[in-house]
Design an enzyme around this catalytic site. Structure first.
Site, mmCIF file in Angstrom:
data_model
loop_
_atom_site.group_PDB
_atom_site.id
_atom_site.type_symbol
_atom_site.label_atom_id
_atom_site.label_comp_id
_atom_site.label_asym_id
_atom_site.label_seq_id
_atom_site.Cartn_x
_atom_site.Cartn_y
_atom_site.Cartn_z
ATOM 1 N N GLU A 80 2.664 -6.487 6.035
ATOM 2 C CA GLU A 80 2.531 -5.170 5.208
ATOM 3 C C GLU A 80 1.529 -5.324 5.316
ATOM 4 O OE1 GLU A 80 5.577 -4.183 4.236
ATOM 5 O OE2 GLU A 80 6.956 -5.596 5.170
ATOM 6 N N ARG A 90 19.155 -4.739 -3.343
ATOM 7 C CA ARG A 90 19.980 -4.466 -2.970
ATOM 8 C C ARG A 90 21.776 -5.468 -3.235
ATOM 9 N NH1 ARG A 90 21.236 -5.502 1.997
ATOM 10 N NH2 ARG A 90 19.703 -7.321 2.468
ATOM 11 N N CYS A 143 10.880 -10.995 -1.460
ATOM 12 C CA CYS A 143 9.278 -11.187 -0.862
ATOM 13 C C CYS A 143 8.552 -9.828 -2.126
ATOM 14 C CB CYS A 143 9.643 -10.543 0.283
ATOM 15 S SG CYS A 143 10.393 -11.655 1.180
ATOM 16 N N HIS A 166 5.997 -10.110 6.859
ATOM 17 C CA HIS A 166 7.678 -10.111 7.450
ATOM 18 C C HIS A 166 7.746 -10.397 8.788
ATOM 19 C CE1 HIS A 166 9.221 -8.207 3.559
ATOM 20 N NE2 HIS A 166 9.764 -9.627 3.738
HETATM 21 N N1 PCA Z 1 13.047 -12.017 2.435
HETATM 22 C C1 PCA Z 1 13.674 -11.676 1.231
HETATM 23 C C2 PCA Z 1 12.914 -12.673 0.351
HETATM 24 C C3 PCA Z 1 13.280 -13.699 1.185
HETATM 25 C C4 PCA Z 1 12.529 -13.551 2.361
HETATM 26 O O1 PCA Z 1 12.265 -14.203 3.080
HETATM 27 C C5 PCA Z 1 13.205 -10.055 1.156
HETATM 28 O O2 PCA Z 1 12.407 -9.521 2.206
HETATM 29 O O3 PCA Z 1 12.840 -9.775 -0.091
#
Ligand code: PCA
Length: 204
Positions: A80, A90, A143, A166
Site C-alpha cells: 500500500e 461498507r 486497515c 494487504h
Molecule cells: N482487512 C480489513 C480490516 C481488517 C482486515 O484484515 C481492511 O482492509 O480494512
C-alpha cells in the site's frame, strides 16, 4: 544496526473464522540476522485498533511498523502506498460501528505516503516469483485507519518507517467466495523476505 520491527495483523471479521494476516504473522520465521520482531494482534475496531497500535509503539519503541490485513478479492501481495484521513465503512466493524464519510483526525493531513522502501520490497517478492503489486488504496475501513495511525506516528518522529501490506484470501476462504487466493506457505515465504529486507536496512 539492530532494528526492531513491530508487525501487526487483524482478527477475523465479516463472518470469516480466520484472518490470513494473523495466520501468516504467527507463522513468520525470518532469518534471525540482526533484528527483533514484535507481533501484535489487533481487533477489527475503528475505536480500538489505532489506539492499541499507538500504545504498542509507545511501549516497545520499534523503528519500523509494518501492518498486515486482508483485502479479499485481491490476488497478490498489495504494497500500500497511501493512507487516507477518512473512514467510510461498507460493513460494520467488529464493535458494530460503521463510520460513513468521516475524518479520522479532523483538520489533520489528508493523506500520508508509505515510508517503507516499496520498490525494494516488490523486488524481493518478485525474486520469489510471488504475485505482488503496489496499490494506491488501502480502502477506507479499519486497515486504512491503522495505516494512517502508523504513518501519523512516523510523521511525528515516533518511528522511522511505517507501511501496510494487504494479503489475499487463503484458499480455504476463497473457495466458497469464488475469489483469488494465496497459500499460507507463499504468504509466509514472501513476508519472511520482506521482514528480512526491512531488518537489514541501514536506518540512518
Ligand atoms: N482487512 C480489513 C480490516 C481488517 C482486515 O484484515 C481492511 O482492509 O480494512
Amino acid at each position: 544496526m539492530e532494528s526492531r520491527i513491530l508487525i501487526s495483523a487483524f482478527e477475523p471479521f465479516d463472518g470469516d473464522s480466520l484472518n490470513p494476516s494473523w495466520e501468516a504473522l504467527r507463522s513468520l520465521t525470518p532469518l534471525p540476522n540482526n533484528g527483533e520482531i514484535l507481533r501484535l494482534l489487533l481487533p477489527v475496531s475503528f475505536r480500538e485498533a489505532p489506539r492499541l497500535l499507538r500504545e504498542a509503539v509507545e511501549k516497545h519503541k520499534p523503528q519500523i511498523v509494518l501492518s498486515l490485513g486482508l483485502a479479499g478479492g485481491r490476488s497478490g501481495f498489495s504494497l500500500e502506498r497511501i493512507a487516507v484521513n477518512l473512514a467510510d465503512a461498507r460493513i460494520p466493524d467488529n464493535d458494530g460501528e460503521q463510520p460513513r464519510d468521516l475524518f479520522l483526525y479532523p483538520g489533520e493531513e489528508t493523506a500520508y505516503l508509505s515510508t517503507l522502501p516499496l520498490g525494494q520490497l516488490l523486488n524481493e517478492l518478485e525474486k520469489e516469483s510471488l504475485p505482488a503489486s503496489l496499490s494506491n488504496t488501502a480502502g477506507l475501513f479499519v486497515c486504512n485507519a491503522v495505516f494512517y495511525e502508523a504513518a501519523r506516528l512516523q510523521a511525528r518522529g515516533r518511528i522511522r518507517q511505517a507501511g501496510f501490506i494487504h494479503l489475499p484470501y487463503l484458499p480455504e476462504q476463497a473457495a466458497e467466495k469464488n475469489a483469488p487466493s494465496m497459500s499460507l506457505e507463499d504468504m509466509v515465504r514472501g513476508l519472511n523476505r520482506v521482514v528480512e529486507r526491512l531488518l537489514s536496512q541501514e536506518l540512518a
